[in-house]
Design a protein around this motif. Structure first.
Motif, PDB file in Angstrom:
ATOM      1  N   GLU A 134     -10.370  10.232  -5.827  1.00  0.00           N
ATOM      2  CA  GLU A 134     -10.805   9.009  -6.504  1.00  0.00           C
ATOM      3  C   GLU A 134     -12.054   8.392  -5.867  1.00  0.00           C
ATOM      4  O   GLU A 134     -12.605   7.431  -6.389  1.00  0.00           O
ATOM      5  N   GLU A 135     -12.536   8.953  -4.763  1.00  0.00           N
ATOM      6  CA  GLU A 135     -13.755   8.459  -4.126  1.00  0.00           C
ATOM      7  C   GLU A 135     -15.018   9.022  -4.789  1.00  0.00           C
ATOM      8  O   GLU A 135     -16.124   8.717  -4.351  1.00  0.00           O
ATOM      9  N   PHE A 136     -14.859   9.824  -5.836  1.00  0.00           N
ATOM     10  CA  PHE A 136     -15.998  10.502  -6.462  1.00  0.00           C
ATOM     11  C   PHE A 136     -16.093  10.186  -7.948  1.00  0.00           C
ATOM     12  O   PHE A 136     -15.108   9.848  -8.590  1.00  0.00           O
ATOM     13  N   TYR A 137     -17.297  10.307  -8.454  1.00  0.00           N
ATOM     14  CA  TYR A 137     -17.512  10.280  -9.890  1.00  0.00           C
ATOM     15  C   TYR A 137     -18.341  11.503 -10.259  1.00  0.00           C
ATOM     16  O   TYR A 137     -18.904  12.175  -9.393  1.00  0.00           O
ATOM     17  N   GLU A 138     -18.393  11.807 -11.553  1.00  0.00           N
ATOM     18  CA  GLU A 138     -19.033  13.033 -12.009  1.00  0.00           C
ATOM     19  C   GLU A 138     -20.395  12.739 -12.629  1.00  0.00           C
ATOM     20  O   GLU A 138     -20.546  11.775 -13.370  1.00  0.00           O
ATOM     21  N   VAL A 139     -21.362  13.578 -12.291  1.00  0.00           N
ATOM     22  CA  VAL A 139     -22.682  13.537 -12.916  1.00  0.00           C
ATOM     23  C   VAL A 139     -23.093  14.969 -13.245  1.00  0.00           C
ATOM     24  O   VAL A 139     -22.509  15.928 -12.741  1.00  0.00           O
ATOM     25  N   GLU A 140     -24.097  15.081 -14.069  1.00  0.00           N
ATOM     26  CA  GLU A 140     -24.597  16.403 -14.436  1.00  0.00           C
ATOM     27  C   GLU A 140     -25.586  16.890 -13.388  1.00  0.00           C
ATOM     28  O   GLU A 140     -26.422  16.137 -12.896  1.00  0.00           O
ATOM     29  N   GLY A 141     -25.475  18.169 -13.043  1.00  0.00           N
ATOM     30  CA  GLY A 141     -26.391  18.788 -12.093  1.00  0.00           C
ATOM     31  C   GLY A 141     -26.987  20.046 -12.679  1.00  0.00           C
ATOM     32  O   GLY A 141     -26.519  20.568 -13.689  1.00  0.00           O
ATOM     33  N   ARG A 142     -28.042  20.531 -12.045  1.00  0.00           N
ATOM     34  CA  ARG A 142     -28.722  21.739 -12.509  1.00  0.00           C
ATOM     35  C   ARG A 142     -28.967  22.652 -11.310  1.00  0.00           C
ATOM     36  O   ARG A 142     -29.401  22.206 -10.249  1.00  0.00           O
ATOM     37  N   VAL A 143     -28.689  23.935 -11.497  1.00  0.00           N
ATOM     38  CA  VAL A 143     -28.860  24.936 -10.444  1.00  0.00           C
ATOM     39  C   VAL A 143     -30.347  25.168 -10.198  1.00  0.00           C
ATOM     40  O   VAL A 143     -31.111  25.419 -11.137  1.00  0.00           O
ATOM     41  N   ARG A 155     -19.661  23.266 -22.299  1.00  0.00           N
ATOM     42  CA  ARG A 155     -20.600  22.575 -23.197  1.00  0.00           C
ATOM     43  C   ARG A 155     -21.975  22.413 -22.550  1.00  0.00           C
ATOM     44  O   ARG A 155     -22.988  22.424 -23.227  1.00  0.00           O
ATOM     45  N   LEU A 156     -22.006  22.273 -21.226  1.00  0.00           N
ATOM     46  CA  LEU A 156     -23.295  22.138 -20.538  1.00  0.00           C
ATOM     47  C   LEU A 156     -24.025  23.465 -20.491  1.00  0.00           C
ATOM     48  O   LEU A 156     -25.259  23.510 -20.506  1.00  0.00           O
ATOM     49  N   LEU A 157     -23.303  24.580 -20.393  1.00  0.00           N
ATOM     50  CA  LEU A 157     -23.936  25.886 -20.339  1.00  0.00           C
ATOM     51  C   LEU A 157     -24.592  26.262 -21.652  1.00  0.00           C
ATOM     52  O   LEU A 157     -25.532  27.049 -21.688  1.00  0.00           O
ATOM     53  N   ASP A 158     -24.110  25.697 -22.750  1.00  0.00           N
ATOM     54  CA  ASP A 158     -24.681  26.014 -24.066  1.00  0.00           C
ATOM     55  C   ASP A 158     -26.042  25.394 -24.288  1.00  0.00           C
ATOM     56  O   ASP A 158     -26.772  25.792 -25.170  1.00  0.00           O
ATOM     57  N   ARG A 159     -26.421  24.405 -23.467  1.00  0.00           N
ATOM     58  CA  ARG A 159     -27.721  23.746 -23.638  1.00  0.00           C
ATOM     59  C   ARG A 159     -28.850  24.650 -23.197  1.00  0.00           C
ATOM     60  O   ARG A 159     -28.822  25.312 -22.231  1.00  0.00           O
ATOM     61  N   HIS A 181     -18.342  30.779  -5.096  1.00  0.00           N
ATOM     62  CA  HIS A 181     -17.956  32.089  -5.617  1.00  0.00           C
ATOM     63  C   HIS A 181     -18.244  32.195  -7.107  1.00  0.00           C
ATOM     64  O   HIS A 181     -17.664  33.025  -7.785  1.00  0.00           O
ATOM     65  N   ARG A 182     -19.128  31.352  -7.604  1.00  0.00           N
ATOM     66  CA  ARG A 182     -19.569  31.406  -9.001  1.00  0.00           C
ATOM     67  C   ARG A 182     -20.989  31.930  -9.034  1.00  0.00           C
ATOM     68  O   ARG A 182     -21.797  31.594  -8.176  1.00  0.00           O
ATOM     69  N   THR A 183     -21.278  32.741 -10.003  1.00  0.00           N
ATOM     70  CA  THR A 183     -22.640  33.225 -10.171  1.00  0.00           C
ATOM     71  C   THR A 183     -23.274  32.437 -11.297  1.00  0.00           C
ATOM     72  O   THR A 183     -23.021  32.695 -12.468  1.00  0.00           O
ATOM     73  N   LEU A 184     -24.056  31.458 -10.935  1.00  0.00           N
ATOM     74  CA  LEU A 184     -24.791  30.645 -11.895  1.00  0.00           C
ATOM     75  C   LEU A 184     -26.266  30.959 -11.762  1.00  0.00           C
ATOM     76  O   LEU A 184     -26.756  31.224 -10.671  1.00  0.00           O
ATOM     77  N   LYS A 185     -26.962  30.901 -12.878  1.00  0.00           N
ATOM     78  CA  LYS A 185     -28.399  31.190 -12.890  1.00  0.00           C
ATOM     79  C   LYS A 185     -29.190  29.893 -12.720  1.00  0.00           C
ATOM     80  O   LYS A 185     -28.711  28.820 -13.080  1.00  0.00           O
ATOM     81  N   PRO A 186     -30.404  29.990 -12.190  1.00  0.00           N
ATOM     82  CA  PRO A 186     -31.251  28.795 -12.116  1.00  0.00           C
ATOM     83  C   PRO A 186     -31.398  28.173 -13.509  1.00  0.00           C
ATOM     84  O   PRO A 186     -31.601  28.860 -14.494  1.00  0.00           O
ATOM     85  N   GLY A 187     -31.235  26.873 -13.552  1.00  0.00           N
ATOM     86  CA  GLY A 187     -31.306  26.146 -14.815  1.00  0.00           C
ATOM     87  C   GLY A 187     -29.942  25.858 -15.420  1.00  0.00           C
ATOM     88  O   GLY A 187     -29.826  24.963 -16.257  1.00  0.00           O
ATOM     89  N   ASP A 188     -28.905  26.613 -15.028  1.00  0.00           N
ATOM     90  CA  ASP A 188     -27.561  26.347 -15.538  1.00  0.00           C
ATOM     91  C   ASP A 188     -27.114  24.961 -15.092  1.00  0.00           C
ATOM     92  O   ASP A 188     -27.414  24.522 -13.990  1.00  0.00           O
ATOM     93  N   ARG A 189     -26.385  24.298 -15.974  1.00  0.00           N
ATOM     94  CA  ARG A 189     -25.903  22.956 -15.672  1.00  0.00           C
ATOM     95  C   ARG A 189     -24.415  22.989 -15.370  1.00  0.00           C
ATOM     96  O   ARG A 189     -23.692  23.831 -15.884  1.00  0.00           O
TER      97      ARG A 189
END
Length: 112
Positions: free
Chosen positions: A35-44, A108-112, A79-87
């Protein structure tokens, strides 16, 4: 003299790679309550294999994307393989916005 400097450099790189921390401040998400955290969108920015621990990845990311200068963070042992630009979702500490952790991938963020 060069061999001593090389040895010291090698030891420092290995100890940095063996840290048990998960973010750039040496903190672990387990050190806090959820509960000490909130969520925001990030980009790799990059998702690279660790130099000292080749089976682990280092995720470099930015968050608070709507600001003129987004904040930067990184997390070890992803341990996730995300590409640059992935959100994805970044968990940001409510009291100190410079403390952040990889949250989760929202499809839903990956579809952008």
């Amino acid at each position: 003299m060069k061999s001593i400097i090389t040895l010291l450099l090698l030891v420092s790189v290995l100890t940095m790679g063996c840290r048990s921390s998960t973010n750039d401040k040496g903190l672990s998400y387990a050190d806090f309550e959820p509960e000490e955290f909130y969520e925001v969108e990030g980009r790799v920015l990059s998702n690279l294999l660790s130099f000292s621990l080749p089976r682990n990845r280092v995720l470099n990311y930015e968050y608070f994307l709507d600001q003129e200068t987004p904040l930067l963070g990184y997390e070890l042992n992803i341990h996730r393989t995300l590409k640059p630009g992935d959100r994805f979702i970044v968990l940001v500490h409510k009291q100190d916005s410079t403390i952040s952790f990889f949250g989760y991938v929202n499809p839903r963020l990956l579809d952008r």
